[in-house]
Design a protein around this motif. Structure first.
Motif, PDB file in Angstrom:
ATOM      1  N   ASN A  55       0.828  -1.213   0.000  1.00 34.01           N
ATOM      2  CA  ASN A  55       0.000   0.000   0.000  1.00 34.01           C
ATOM      3  C   ASN A  55       0.862   1.264   0.000  1.00 34.01           C
ATOM      4  O   ASN A  55       0.552   2.239  -0.685  1.00 34.01           O
ATOM      5  CB  ASN A  55      -0.936   0.009   1.204  1.00 34.01           C
ATOM      6  CG  ASN A  55      -2.144  -0.893   0.977  1.00 34.01           C
ATOM      7  OD1 ASN A  55      -2.479  -1.211  -0.173  1.00 34.01           O
ATOM      8  ND2 ASN A  55      -2.789  -1.309   2.053  1.00 34.01           N
ATOM      9  N   GLY A  76      -0.122   0.771  -3.720  1.00 33.45           N
ATOM     10  CA  GLY A  76      -1.196  -0.214  -3.879  1.00 33.45           C
ATOM     11  C   GLY A  76      -1.099  -0.952  -5.198  1.00 33.45           C
ATOM     12  O   GLY A  76      -0.044  -0.965  -5.847  1.00 33.45           O
ATOM     13  N   LYS A  88      -6.028   0.337  -2.962  1.00 30.77           N
ATOM     14  CA  LYS A  88      -5.348  -0.160  -1.767  1.00 30.77           C
ATOM     15  C   LYS A  88      -5.746  -1.626  -1.525  1.00 30.77           C
ATOM     16  O   LYS A  88      -6.821  -2.058  -1.924  1.00 30.77           O
ATOM     17  CB  LYS A  88      -5.776   0.661  -0.551  1.00 30.77           C
ATOM     18  CG  LYS A  88      -5.349   2.113  -0.626  1.00 30.77           C
ATOM     19  CD  LYS A  88      -4.029   2.322   0.106  1.00 30.77           C
ATOM     20  CE  LYS A  88      -3.614   3.780   0.082  1.00 30.77           C
ATOM     21  NZ  LYS A  88      -2.262   3.959  -0.464  1.00 30.77           N
TER      22      LYS A  88
END
Lengths: 413, 288
Positions: A68, A72, A77
């Motif tokens: 993340n 991501g 994410k």
């Protein structure tokens, strides 16, 4: 997806009829929508196996945060969905169904024992949910939906047996836990001992709750082996090492093990009891590479400097997560077949244990193996063997020729 | 010849181990007819008491021989006062209650000490018999078992408390009429049983280590020994420990540890079939 009466009934039984009927199209639409990408983590965080599960869960957390932080995947994410099966096989089934059908996760990482893997693997196969199994195990799983990132016996036994024979001599006495892991491991030790011109003088199996090893220790003395190979497992078996040291055997007969330190044995026992035992794993926290040093630092920064031991299983999980993320990036999609094809393109990750590459034919990994000696509660790395192939599974499994296979082979040794 | 001596010592230590883990259960079951399913957890608590005390800096021998029985004996008295005393004469209910207690104790200890194996090194070091090496601690276990058996015999046969306790167990109303307080006798007897379990847990801790669930490994063997022994507390436990310990160790030496365990269980089944009331129903009748 095939609908026989049985699978349909089972799906209804699981309260999943609607989701199963609406099938793949609905899932893909859901997963491709906006919002976070869901990743399931199914590891025992309580009960008898929590000593392994907790560090694997921590590895999931660290890997997720890293992915993340780097932006991501596909512009979204990752969100971890954590299930605790409490060392209970029934809960494994339930949570695997829940992850696949209710939460519609993109991938499931989880399972510790081979038993738990064989519980959830068919469930995830049936519901077309990608599965990563990140534990060292006896080998032989052949399933295009499953990726195994842990080492198997051919990878580490092939190295530690000749290493010990060269150090200590050709006659080995095997002590092992009495279930499939111990049985299969002792067969591999036997194979590699004989191939190298050695001899297994005896093999003793112990039920997992045995705590008295007096007779075993006397039998070993009577057999006079050059060294002892231990594949003992679990809390009760720790007493073997304690009684071995108490009988004054440590100075007489050296010992190697394929399991020692997996359950933090080297921390529970005193240095007097544990020092000098030689083990082989893919990962040790003391591996001297810049990648690993940085990883250990990140781990302790995230989980505290007092963290007892970063295990092989934790690092396997961490690497499994990153391999999956690389697959998603390459596929550019969360579609299961596209992810599988991308992962089958020979993806590599430079992890803490060294370079890990997914073998497209077996869905197992080519990885580095290290041999280390216990010294004052630490692992003193003695030798490294780069890029060991999963030869055992490769002998029985070819997913490129037979992509529809779905079983665990018992590898003939 | 050396090997025969080593085997004999290992057999002796197995017999002593069995005697130690079952004697507390035998006292509670034989004297009070209470089936204590939390017996394994009493052993486990003894182990934790020893390890905690040793790590806190108390002398290891003091931890094993004094702290462990004292702590577990006290816990036993508390449990008798709070739970068991309401259930005398209701065998199934006591089984249920003590089973629940066993789960509770496992949970509590897991919360406090965690689920990993704790342990201390065995003291005393090793000795040599010919070319074989043996832990000296093995002999210590044998000595403790012999002392416990002797002390128990003297306590029940030669002291006033022993007389009162045996009388109360035979006929509580009559004992009460003669001025004895049966609840107190029950509480003390239960405490002694628990203390013996604690002692066994303490003695075994340095060689086996402890986890919260270690009681499970002991409780089955303890029950088999007590049932196999029959009505007499001491003679029964002694004879059954000797029989099962010998069979278990000899089978282990001759074949494998798995067969050793199987042989013990097979012997128990045959024994219970031939002597359903236990060894002491046929032999050593009327002994303590």
């Amino acid at each position: 997806m095939s609908f026989t009466r049985r699978t349909t009934l089972k799906a209804i039984g699981g309260g999943a009829a609607i989701a199963a009927a609406s099938s793949i199209a609905a899932r893909t639409a859901f997963a491709q929508g906006s919002g976070d990408i869901l990743v399931a983590s199914i590891h025992d965080l309580s009960g008898g196996l929590d000593i392994y599960g907790k560090s694997m869960q921590d590895a999931m957390i660290l890997a997720t945060e890293e992915i993340n932080a780097a932006g991501g995947l596909l512009g979204r994410k990752i969100k971890l969905v954590t299930y605790d099966p409490q060392s209970n096989m029934q809960l494994y089934t339930q949570f695997a169904q829940q992850a696949a059908v209710k939460d519609k996760v993109a991938v499931v990482h989880g399972g510790i024992t081979s038993a738990s893997r064989e519980v959830i693997r068919p469930v995830l196969k049936r519901f077309n949910t990608l599965y990563f199994y990140n534990t060292q195990y006896e080998g032989g799983v052949c399933d295009r939906n499953t990726f195994s990132t842990g080492q198997t016996p051919a990878q580490n036994m092939e190295k530690i047996v000749p290493y010990c024979m060269k150090q200590w001599g050709k006659r080995v006495y095997i002590v092992a836990a009495d279930y499939n892991y111990g049985q299969i491991t002792s067969e591999w030790v036997k194979k590699y001992t004989q191939e190298n011109g050695g001899q297994v003088v005896a093999t003793d199996f112990f039920p997992l709750d045995v705590t008295q090893f007096g007779p075993a220790i006397q039998k070993i003395q009577a057999a006079k082996p050059d060294y002892v190979m231990s594949a003992l497992v679990g809390g009760a078996h720790i007493s073997f090492y304690r009684q071995w040291a108490a009988a004054g055997m440590k100075a007489r007969i050296p010992m190697a093990s394929t399991t020692f330190s997996g359950g933090n044995e080297h921390i529970v026992l005193t240095p007097q009891e544990a020092d000098g035992i030689v083990v082989s794993f893919s990962y040790f926290p003391t591996i001297d590479t810049p990648d690993n040093k940085a990883f250990v630092e990140r781990w302790h920064k995230r989980f505290g400097p007092e963290y007892p031991y970063i295990s092989e299983l934790a690092v396997g999980t961490y690497q499994g997560m990153h391999l999956w993320a690389l697959g998603v990036k390459k596929a550019g999609s969360l579609d299961r077949m596209k992810m599988i094809q991308a992962l089958e393109s020979g993806i590599s990750f430079d992890g803490p244990s060294g370079k890990v590459t997914i073998d497209p034919v077996t869905h197992h990994c080519t990885l580095d193996i290290h041999i280390a000696e216990v010294k004052n509660r630490k692992m003193n790395v003695l030798a490294a063997f780069k890029q060991q192939k999963p030869a055992d599974t490769a002998a029985v499994c070819n997913l490129q020729k037979n992509p529809n296979e779905n079983k665990q082979y018992v590898i003939k040794i | 010849m050396d090997f025969a001596l080593v085997v004999a010592l290992e057999v002796l230590s197995a017999v002593a181990g069995l005697l130690l883990i079952s004697i507390g259960l035998a006292v509670i079951f034989g004297m009070m007819r209470v089936i204590n399913l939390a017996h394994g957890e009493f052993l486990m608590l003894g182990g934790y008491a020893t390890i905690t005390a040793t790590k806190a800096g108390i002398n290891i021998w003091l931890s094993i021989l004094v702290v462990a029985p004292l702590v577990v004996g006290l816990i036993g008295v508390i449990i008798e006062r709070c739970v068991v005393r309401f259930l005398y004469g209701r065998m199934v209910d006591t089984m249920l209650a003590t089973w629940g207690l066993s789960l509770l104790l496992i949970g509590l200890v897991t919360t406090v000490f965690g689920n990993t194996t704790a342990g201390i090194s065995s003291p005393l070091g090793s000795m040599s018999i010919g070319q074989y090496k043996l832990s000296l601690y093995t002999l210590f276990i044998v000595a403790v078992a012999a002392t416990v058996a002797l002390a128990l015999y003297l306590a029940f046969k030669r002291t006033r408390f022993g007389l009162v306790a045996r009388g109360t167990m035979q006929n509580a109303d009559m004992a009460a009429a003669l001025g004895v307080s049966p609840p107190r006798v029950y509480a003390v007897t239960f405490g002694i049983g628990a203390a013996l379990a604690g002692l066994a847990g303490g003695v075994l801790a340095p060689i086996t280590g402890v986890v919260p669930t270690i009681g499970v490994a002991y409780v089955a063997k303890a029950f088999i020994t007590v049932i196999g022994g029959g009505a007499s507390v001491l003679a029964g436990t002694l004879s059954a420990s000797t029989l099962f310990g010998t069979i278990n160790q000899l089978a282990t030496f001759l074949t494998t540890p798995v067969i050793g365990e199987v042989a013990l269980l097979a012997a128990a089944i045959v024994l219970v079939r031939l002597l359903p009331q236990g060894i002491t129903h046929r032999f050593f009748r009327g002994s303590l």
